[in-house]
Design a protein around this motif. Sequence first.
Motif, mmCIF file in Angstrom:
data_model
loop_
_atom_site.group_PDB
_atom_site.id
_atom_site.type_symbol
_atom_site.label_atom_id
_atom_site.label_comp_id
_atom_site.label_asym_id
_atom_site.label_seq_id
_atom_site.Cartn_x
_atom_site.Cartn_y
_atom_site.Cartn_z
ATOM 1 N N GLU A 95 0.825 -1.206 0.000
ATOM 2 C CA GLU A 95 0.000 0.000 0.000
ATOM 3 C C GLU A 95 0.861 1.259 0.000
ATOM 4 O O GLU A 95 0.614 2.195 -0.761
ATOM 5 C CB GLU A 95 -0.936 0.019 1.211
ATOM 6 C CG GLU A 95 -1.828 1.254 1.255
ATOM 7 C CD GLU A 95 -2.684 1.317 2.503
ATOM 8 O OE1 GLU A 95 -2.175 1.750 3.549
ATOM 9 O OE2 GLU A 95 -3.862 0.912 2.423
ATOM 10 N N THR A 108 -8.091 1.884 -10.200
ATOM 11 C CA THR A 108 -7.933 1.850 -8.747
ATOM 12 C C THR A 108 -9.265 2.110 -8.055
ATOM 13 O O THR A 108 -9.582 1.476 -7.048
ATOM 14 C CB THR A 108 -6.876 2.877 -8.296
ATOM 15 O OG1 THR A 108 -5.667 2.662 -9.031
ATOM 16 C CG2 THR A 108 -6.591 2.746 -6.810
ATOM 17 N N GLU A 116 -11.242 -0.895 -7.797
ATOM 18 C CA GLU A 116 -10.674 -1.857 -6.861
ATOM 19 C C GLU A 116 -10.693 -1.384 -5.408
ATOM 20 O O GLU A 116 -10.159 -2.079 -4.540
ATOM 21 C CB GLU A 116 -9.217 -2.154 -7.244
ATOM 22 C CG GLU A 116 -9.063 -2.869 -8.550
ATOM 23 C CD GLU A 116 -7.607 -3.215 -8.849
ATOM 24 O OE1 GLU A 116 -7.388 -4.167 -9.602
ATOM 25 O OE2 GLU A 116 -6.696 -2.548 -8.313
ATOM 26 N N LEU A 117 -11.298 -0.238 -5.130
ATOM 27 C CA LEU A 117 -11.227 0.313 -3.767
ATOM 28 C C LEU A 117 -11.692 -0.648 -2.670
ATOM 29 O O LEU A 117 -11.145 -0.613 -1.572
ATOM 30 C CB LEU A 117 -11.999 1.636 -3.679
ATOM 31 C CG LEU A 117 -11.291 2.839 -4.321
ATOM 32 C CD1 LEU A 117 -12.121 4.098 -4.154
ATOM 33 C CD2 LEU A 117 -9.895 3.029 -3.725
ATOM 34 N N PRO A 118 -12.684 -1.518 -2.922
ATOM 35 C CA PRO A 118 -13.041 -2.473 -1.865
ATOM 36 C C PRO A 118 -11.879 -3.381 -1.458
ATOM 37 O O PRO A 118 -11.881 -3.938 -0.358
ATOM 38 C CB PRO A 118 -14.181 -3.283 -2.494
ATOM 39 C CG PRO A 118 -14.790 -2.360 -3.498
ATOM 40 C CD PRO A 118 -13.631 -1.583 -4.049
ATOM 41 N N LEU A 119 -10.893 -3.535 -2.336
ATOM 42 C CA LEU A 119 -9.735 -4.383 -2.044
ATOM 43 C C LEU A 119 -8.538 -3.569 -1.548
ATOM 44 O O LEU A 119 -7.494 -4.141 -1.239
ATOM 45 C CB LEU A 119 -9.330 -5.159 -3.307
ATOM 46 C CG LEU A 119 -10.429 -6.019 -3.936
ATOM 47 C CD1 LEU A 119 -9.956 -6.596 -5.259
ATOM 48 C CD2 LEU A 119 -10.840 -7.135 -2.980
ATOM 49 N N LYS A 143 -8.040 2.402 3.284
ATOM 50 C CA LYS A 143 -8.642 3.733 3.379
ATOM 51 C C LYS A 143 -7.715 4.815 2.839
ATOM 52 O O LYS A 143 -8.163 5.822 2.290
ATOM 53 C CB LYS A 143 -9.012 4.038 4.835
ATOM 54 C CG LYS A 143 -10.151 3.197 5.367
ATOM 55 C CD LYS A 143 -11.439 3.509 4.628
ATOM 56 C CE LYS A 143 -12.604 2.726 5.206
ATOM 57 N NZ LYS A 143 -13.844 2.944 4.437
ATOM 58 N N GLU A 188 -8.106 4.877 -0.879
ATOM 59 C CA GLU A 188 -9.420 5.457 -1.194
ATOM 60 C C GLU A 188 -9.376 6.978 -1.082
ATOM 61 O O GLU A 188 -9.862 7.696 -1.965
ATOM 62 C CB GLU A 188 -10.479 4.894 -0.245
ATOM 63 C CG GLU A 188 -11.862 5.465 -0.482
ATOM 64 C CD GLU A 188 -12.906 4.894 0.455
ATOM 65 O OE1 GLU A 188 -14.035 5.393 0.446
ATOM 66 O OE2 GLU A 188 -12.586 3.945 1.203
#
Length: 197
Positions: A52, A108, A111-114, A117, A120
Motif C-alpha cells: 500500500e 484503482t 478496486e477500492l473495496p480491495l 482507506k 481510497e
Amino acid sequence: MVGTRQFDEDALLEAALETFWQNGFAATSMIDVAEATGVQRGSLYNAYGDKERLFLLAFERYSIRFLDFVRQALVDPDPVVALTTLFKGVVANMTEGAPSRGCLTTRTAIELPLAGKAIEARVKRLIEDLTALIREALSTPAARRQLSCDPAMAADLVVTFTRGLAVMERAFHNPQHLDKMSKQFVRVLLLDGKRGR
C-alpha cells in the motif's frame, strides 16, 4: 539508524508505477514489483513497509503528472479547444502501451473495496483536484457563455465522462471511437461546440 538504500528510488518508483498501472493494485504482488524493479522483495519491505505504501508513492507521481497535463490542456481560453485538447490527451494516455494500460485512477477506484482507506482517500483527492481544475477553466466569462449548464455541473460531467471513456477503452480498445464520443460530448456540453472543430 536506517541504512542507505542500495537502489535508485526514482527508477524503482517509475517501474512500480508501470507495474501497478498495467496490473492494477489488487493483482500486483510485491514479487511482481521486485521482478519489475530488480530490487529484492525484502529490500522493498524494508524500504516501504508494504504494498500500500509503495502504491501510494507511485500513485503520487502519477497524480502530479496527470494534473500538470490537465492544467496545460486547459490553458486555451476557448473552452471547445481546451476540452478537445483535454480529451485527446486523456485518450492518448489510457491507450498507450501494448497492451494498452488504461486509466490508473479508474482502475484503482473500481478496486477500492480491495484497497485500504489511505488509497481510497488519495483517489478521491485526485478526482476532486481534477474537478476543481476543470471547474476553474470553465468559469471564465467566455466559457460560461457557451456552457449548457453551470461550471460546477459541467466539471462534474466532464470528470464523469472521462471515467466512462476509461471503461469503454477497457471493453473495446478503440481509440477512434473514444475520440468520436469525446467530440460529440463537447458539442453537447458547449452550446457553441458545433463550430467545425
